[in-house]
Every structure is written in structure tokens, then in C-alpha cells.
Design a protein around this motif. Structure first.
Motif, short mmCIF file in Angstrom:
data_model
loop_
_atom_site.label_atom_id
_atom_site.label_comp_id
_atom_site.label_asym_id
_atom_site.label_seq_id
_atom_site.Cartn_x
_atom_site.Cartn_y
_atom_site.Cartn_z
N ILE A 113 59.49 3.14 53.25
CA ILE A 113 58.14 3.27 53.81
C ILE A 113 58.02 4.58 54.58
O ILE A 113 57.06 5.33 54.40
N LYS A 114 59.00 4.85 55.44
CA LYS A 114 58.96 6.09 56.22
C LYS A 114 58.97 7.32 55.31
O LYS A 114 58.24 8.28 55.54
N HIS A 115 59.78 7.26 54.27
CA HIS A 115 59.84 8.39 53.32
C HIS A 115 58.49 8.57 52.63
O HIS A 115 58.02 9.69 52.46
N SER A 116 57.87 7.47 52.25
CA SER A 116 56.58 7.58 51.55
C SER A 116 55.47 8.08 52.47
O SER A 116 54.52 8.70 52.04
N LEU A 117 55.63 7.82 53.79
CA LEU A 117 54.67 8.32 54.77
C LEU A 117 55.07 9.69 55.33
O LEU A 117 54.39 10.25 56.18
N LYS A 118 56.23 10.15 54.86
CA LYS A 118 56.79 11.44 55.27
C LYS A 118 57.08 11.47 56.77
O LYS A 118 56.82 12.45 57.46
N ILE A 119 57.65 10.36 57.26
CA ILE A 119 58.08 10.25 58.66
C ILE A 119 59.58 10.48 58.69
O ILE A 119 60.34 9.78 58.02
N ASP A 120 60.04 11.44 59.46
CA ASP A 120 61.47 11.78 59.49
C ASP A 120 62.27 10.94 60.47
O ASP A 120 63.48 10.87 60.37
N LYS A 121 61.66 10.36 61.46
CA LYS A 121 62.41 9.64 62.50
C LYS A 121 62.71 8.23 62.10
O LYS A 121 62.13 7.59 61.36
#
Length: 121
Positions: A113-121
Motif C-alpha cells: 500500500i505504501k509503495h502504491s501511494l509512494k510513501i517511503d516511511k
């Protein structure tokens, strides 16, 4: 829809393969000696299932045709041990995987999910 005789499969036995994105996370063999359904919530048991290379390749072929987050792909087992596609469930429950392994599928799902939202943390 495909209708198949239950005489062609091992009753009370199935394999659930857990998938996040395009990655196979793990698999469990679900069993019931009291019902043709092997659901854990219906009193069935579960154990880790080590997929063969051939099974992984077949499952990866299925996965490559879809874009999903977290799914369970269920297979019935014929009398020779061959897996027969049964169904695919999105955001599938993962109690059995947690019960039989140290795999943290939710962590894998959050990473996706974070990768798809481009969230690095």
C-alpha cells in the motif's frame, strides 16, 4: 462457472495460497475430517504447505493476469495430489497463515500500500 464432481477431489482438503501484489507470501493445507469444507472457522485444521516449483509457476501465471492487493487463492486437491483452482478471495482472512508460520502478511500488505501511494516511511 465450472461444475465438477466432488468424486474428483479429496474431500475436506484444500490449499490456500496467500498473495500480496504479485508475490506469493505462503500457503497452508487446510483439513477437515468431519466436513467436505476445510475451513478453519468450521473446525478444520491447518498446516504450512511448501509449494513445489511447478505449483509456484502455475500460481504465478494466475497472479500475473490480475492486479490486486491481498488475496487468497484456494485450490482443491485431486486424488493424485494435483492442485485444481477453486476460487480467489480478496482481502482474505489470514488466521491460518498466522497460526502455522511467522509470516507477517499484514506487514507485506502495508508495504504494498505504501509503495502504491509512494510513501517511503
Amino acid at each position: 462457472m465450472i461444475i465438477q464432481s466432488s468424486a474428483d477431489v479429496q474431500p475436506g482438503r484444500d490449499i490456500r495460497v496467500f498473495v500480496v501484489g504479485k508475490k506469493i507470501i505462503g500457503a497452508v493445507l487446510r483439513k477437515s475430517d468431519n466436513d467436505f469444507r476445510a475451513n478453519f472457522t468450521l473446525g478444520g485444521t491447518a498446516e504450512w504447505y511448501e509449494l513445489s516449483q511447478s505449483e509456484k509457476e502455475t500460481i504465478q501465471t494466475i497472479i500475473n493476469h490480475f492486479d490486486f492487493g491481498m488475496v487468497g487463492i484456494d485450490f482443491l486437491i485431486d486424488h493424485t495430489g494435483r492442485l485444481l483452482f477453486n476460487e480467489m478471495e480478496d482481502v482474505v482472512g489470514s488466521r491460518t497463515l498466522s497460526e502455522v508460520s511467522e509470516v507477517n502478511i499484514l506487514k507485506e500488505y502495508i508495504k504494498l500500500i505504501k509503495h502504491s501511494l509512494k510513501i517511503d516511511k
